[in-house]
Design a protein around this motif. Structure first.
Motif, PDB file in Angstrom:
ATOM      1  N   MET A  83      13.257  29.101  -5.314  1.00  0.00           N
ATOM      2  CA  MET A  83      13.021  30.252  -4.446  1.00  0.00           C
ATOM      3  C   MET A  83      13.514  31.520  -5.147  1.00  0.00           C
ATOM      4  SD  MET A  83      16.043  29.783  -1.572  1.00  0.00           S
ATOM      5  CE  MET A  83      15.917  27.977  -1.546  1.00  0.00           C
ATOM      6  N   ASN A  84      12.930  32.661  -4.788  1.00  0.00           N
ATOM      7  CA  ASN A  84      13.366  33.902  -5.406  1.00  0.00           C
ATOM      8  C   ASN A  84      14.703  34.343  -4.809  1.00  0.00           C
ATOM      9  OD1 ASN A  84      12.938  35.537  -3.014  1.00  0.00           O
ATOM     10  ND2 ASN A  84      10.748  35.511  -3.491  1.00  0.00           N
ATOM     11  N   HIS A  85      15.339  35.328  -5.445  1.00  0.00           N
ATOM     12  CA  HIS A  85      16.678  35.732  -5.026  1.00  0.00           C
ATOM     13  C   HIS A  85      16.707  36.342  -3.635  1.00  0.00           C
ATOM     14  CE1 HIS A  85      18.719  35.839  -9.258  1.00  0.00           C
ATOM     15  NE2 HIS A  85      18.300  34.646  -8.900  1.00  0.00           N
ATOM     16  N   ASP A  86      15.653  37.070  -3.262  1.00  0.00           N
ATOM     17  CA  ASP A  86      15.622  37.660  -1.925  1.00  0.00           C
ATOM     18  C   ASP A  86      15.647  36.575  -0.857  1.00  0.00           C
ATOM     19  OD1 ASP A  86      15.543  40.246  -2.891  1.00  0.00           O
ATOM     20  OD2 ASP A  86      13.354  40.375  -2.850  1.00  0.00           O
ATOM     21  N   THR A  87      14.826  35.554  -1.035  1.00  0.00           N
ATOM     22  CA  THR A  87      14.778  34.455  -0.069  1.00  0.00           C
ATOM     23  C   THR A  87      16.087  33.686  -0.054  1.00  0.00           C
ATOM     24  OG1 THR A  87      12.395  34.226  -0.398  1.00  0.00           O
ATOM     25  CG2 THR A  87      13.530  32.365   0.598  1.00  0.00           C
ATOM     26  N   LEU A  88      16.643  33.439  -1.241  1.00  0.00           N
ATOM     27  CA  LEU A  88      17.906  32.707  -1.322  1.00  0.00           C
ATOM     28  C   LEU A  88      19.012  33.461  -0.586  1.00  0.00           C
ATOM     29  CD1 LEU A  88      19.244  30.920  -4.505  1.00  0.00           C
ATOM     30  CD2 LEU A  88      20.762  31.978  -2.855  1.00  0.00           C
ATOM     31  N   ARG A  89      19.080  34.790  -0.787  1.00  0.00           N
ATOM     32  CA  ARG A  89      20.112  35.570  -0.114  1.00  0.00           C
ATOM     33  C   ARG A  89      19.945  35.529   1.399  1.00  0.00           C
ATOM     34  NH1 ARG A  89      19.396  39.214  -4.675  1.00  0.00           N
ATOM     35  NH2 ARG A  89      17.831  40.377  -3.487  1.00  0.00           N
ATOM     36  N   GLU A  90      18.715  35.620   1.878  1.00  0.00           N
ATOM     37  CA  GLU A  90      18.466  35.595   3.327  1.00  0.00           C
ATOM     38  C   GLU A  90      18.891  34.257   3.922  1.00  0.00           C
ATOM     39  OE1 GLU A  90      14.387  36.491   3.989  1.00  0.00           O
ATOM     40  OE2 GLU A  90      14.509  38.531   3.168  1.00  0.00           O
ATOM     41  N   ARG A  91      18.486  33.172   3.275  1.00  0.00           N
ATOM     42  CA  ARG A  91      18.818  31.852   3.810  1.00  0.00           C
ATOM     43  C   ARG A  91      20.311  31.561   3.684  1.00  0.00           C
ATOM     44  NH1 ARG A  91      13.749  28.070   1.620  1.00  0.00           N
ATOM     45  NH2 ARG A  91      12.102  29.234   2.731  1.00  0.00           N
ATOM     46  N   PHE A  92      20.909  32.026   2.608  1.00  0.00           N
ATOM     47  CA  PHE A  92      22.350  31.841   2.412  1.00  0.00           C
ATOM     48  C   PHE A  92      23.112  32.578   3.508  1.00  0.00           C
ATOM     49  CE2 PHE A  92      26.465  32.733   0.417  1.00  0.00           C
ATOM     50  CZ  PHE A  92      26.774  31.511  -0.154  1.00  0.00           C
ATOM     51  N   ALA A  93      22.703  33.813   3.814  1.00  0.00           N
ATOM     52  CA  ALA A  93      23.359  34.595   4.864  1.00  0.00           C
ATOM     53  C   ALA A  93      23.238  33.907   6.221  1.00  0.00           C
ATOM     54  CB  ALA A  93      22.766  35.997   4.924  1.00  0.00           C
ATOM     55  N   ALA A  94      22.086  33.315   6.497  1.00  0.00           N
ATOM     56  CA  ALA A  94      21.898  32.623   7.773  1.00  0.00           C
ATOM     57  C   ALA A  94      22.830  31.416   7.894  1.00  0.00           C
ATOM     58  CB  ALA A  94      20.441  32.186   7.920  1.00  0.00           C
ATOM     59  N   LEU A  95      22.989  30.686   6.806  1.00  0.00           N
ATOM     60  CA  LEU A  95      23.888  29.527   6.821  1.00  0.00           C
ATOM     61  C   LEU A  95      25.347  29.964   6.919  1.00  0.00           C
ATOM     62  CD1 LEU A  95      22.089  27.397   4.091  1.00  0.00           C
ATOM     63  CD2 LEU A  95      22.246  26.855   6.524  1.00  0.00           C
ATOM     64  N   ARG A  96      25.695  31.076   6.281  1.00  0.00           N
ATOM     65  CA  ARG A  96      27.048  31.601   6.407  1.00  0.00           C
ATOM     66  C   ARG A  96      27.328  32.009   7.852  1.00  0.00           C
ATOM     67  NH1 ARG A  96      31.220  31.168   4.442  1.00  0.00           N
ATOM     68  NH2 ARG A  96      31.913  33.294   4.024  1.00  0.00           N
ATOM     69  N   ALA A  97      26.319  32.580   8.527  1.00  0.00           N
ATOM     70  CA  ALA A  97      26.476  32.983   9.926  1.00  0.00           C
ATOM     71  C   ALA A  97      26.706  31.772  10.831  1.00  0.00           C
ATOM     72  CB  ALA A  97      25.250  33.767  10.389  1.00  0.00           C
ATOM     73  N   GLU A  98      26.225  30.599  10.399  1.00  0.00           N
ATOM     74  CA  GLU A  98      26.457  29.366  11.163  1.00  0.00           C
ATOM     75  C   GLU A  98      27.846  28.791  10.907  1.00  0.00           C
ATOM     76  OE1 GLU A  98      23.430  26.606  10.110  1.00  0.00           O
ATOM     77  OE2 GLU A  98      21.781  27.912  10.782  1.00  0.00           O
ATOM     78  N   GLY A  99      28.597  29.394   9.980  1.00  0.00           N
ATOM     79  CA  GLY A  99      29.950  28.928   9.694  1.00  0.00           C
ATOM     80  C   GLY A  99      30.074  28.063   8.452  1.00  0.00           C
ATOM     81  N   LYS A 100      28.984  27.888   7.708  1.00  0.00           N
ATOM     82  CA  LYS A 100      29.065  27.063   6.501  1.00  0.00           C
ATOM     83  C   LYS A 100      29.808  27.805   5.392  1.00  0.00           C
ATOM     84  CE  LYS A 100      24.974  24.137   7.102  1.00  0.00           C
ATOM     85  NZ  LYS A 100      25.772  22.899   7.217  1.00  0.00           N
ATOM     86  N   ARG A 101      30.603  27.062   4.629  1.00  0.00           N
ATOM     87  CA  ARG A 101      31.272  27.623   3.470  1.00  0.00           C
ATOM     88  C   ARG A 101      30.267  27.807   2.338  1.00  0.00           C
ATOM     89  NH1 ARG A 101      36.832  27.388   3.996  1.00  0.00           N
ATOM     90  NH2 ARG A 101      37.591  26.109   5.723  1.00  0.00           N
TER      91      ARG A 101
END
Length: 357
Positions: A1-19
């Motif tokens: 995946m490109n960096h924009d998509t990776l950052r968006e999905r990473f932020a969503a998982l961080r918002a769920e409390g994932k390390r």
């Protein structure tokens, strides 16, 4: 995946409390790749700036920052110590930290990349989290350092700025598959046992494994009933509980490919916890936290190593993949014999036969 998509999905998982590590794994990338995707200009809450070495000089400069949190982890265990980085020495490939709180063995040949990471807090009004994060060639975190409330944040940022390398190319390669141990039949068991008995220092053990081309746990199995003994999977919990009850000071070693982090002293607050189907065994003391996935313990060994000061005994836990989760020793200084209260604690640990009987 490109960096924009990776950052968006990473932020969503961080918002769920994932390390960070868990969020990266959920996205199918290494933690190093996930952090590297946050370099440059973008609107995400997490920003990463590439760093350059010499890594020893960077770590030595941290003394001016005051207390920070040092974190070293492997696949199943997290070791956290709060203190000041003092008494660092070494070179380009190896180093050592011998501070009162921060005690590290550093293997810089595994430090492929470093980042200064700033991440906005979830609660408005809180300052961003600041950290220095270091990764190996496969993107596995080898060591992290976090600013805490008592940290001089200005000094911490200055240390990072002095080592910024915005042009540093960041390339992580998939980790190579772990080589299988040689068959037992190819190991000279008698010579291995003889060399084991001739050790005068615990640090000679690594060289012994290399000399005989034997995997660590394999060497234990080949000496079972001699220098080693199998213990129950419950032995780690029993060890920590007994150390807490008795007040006996212990040493707790947890390592990544690039760092071994050590706690020496008592453990007081030992708390098992089940969370999302995972069983964690925790030590939650001021200045020292340990988080060990007890459900991933596959084997525990009691290991004796001869030294010029007498026998030194360790308790070593391994996970299902054969990875070394943690090692435990009685607190001792070089030149001093092993503590008798530690030996008594180890004698009480349940063996395999006691649990299965």
């Amino acid at each position: 995946m490109n960096h924009d998509t990776l950052r968006e999905r990473f932020a969503a998982l961080r918002a769920e409390g994932k390390r960070h590590k868990d969020a990266a794994e959920a996205l199918g990338v290494s933690e190093g790749e996930a952090i590297a995707a946050h370099t440059g200009e973008h609107p995400a809450a997490l920003h990463a700036t590439p760093l350059r070495g010499p890594w020893l000089e960077l770590l030595q400069a941290l003394e001016l920052c005051g207390p920070v949190l040092a974190l070293t982890r492997n696949a199943s265990t997290v070791h956290e110590k709060t203190g000041v980085y003092r008494n660092l020495s070494g070179g380009a490939k190896m180093g050592i930290a011998l501070g009162e709180e921060i005690d590290l063995r550093l293997f810089f040949s595994h430090w492929q990349a470093g980042f200064f990471v700033s991440e906005a807090a979830a609660n408005a009004g809180q300052p961003p989290s600041l950290s220095l994060q270091f990764f190996d060639a496969g993107g596995l975190a080898v060591h992290k350092i976090f600013a805490r409330d008592a940290t001089d944040r200005g000094a911490f940022e200055s240390v990072a700025q002095a080592h910024v390398d915005a042009a540093q190319p960041i390339v992580f390669q998939p980790a190579e598959a772990k080589a299988s141990p040689r068959p037992d039949s190819e190991i000279d068991r008698a010579a291995l046992t003889e060399a084991w008995g001739g050790m005068t220092d615990t640090h000679q053990f690594f060289g012994l494994l290399n000399k005989f081309e034997v995997e660590r746990q394999q060497s234990f199995r080949l000496n079972d009933g001699g220098f080693t003994k199998r213990a129950s999977r419950l032995a780690v919990r029993e060890l920590l509980n007994e150390a807490s009850f008795s007040g006996s000071p212990i040493m707790v070693f947890v390592g990544s490919p690039g760092c071994i982090q050590i706690h020496t002293g008592p453990v007081v607050r030992v708390e098992p916890m089940e969370m999302r189907g995972m069983q964690w065994l925790n030590v939650l003391d001021p200045g020292f936290n340990l988080h060990l996935r007890e459900d991933l313990i596959d084997s525990v060994w009691i290991v004796e190593k001869p030294t010029s000061d007498g026998i030194v005994t360790s308790v070593e836990a391994f996970d299902r993949d054969g990875g070394l989760m943690a090692m435990f020793f009685g607190a001792r200084k070089p030149g001093a014999p092993e503590r008798e209260d530690w030996r008594e604690l180890v004698r009480k640990l349940p063996g395999i036969e006691e649990v299965s009987a």
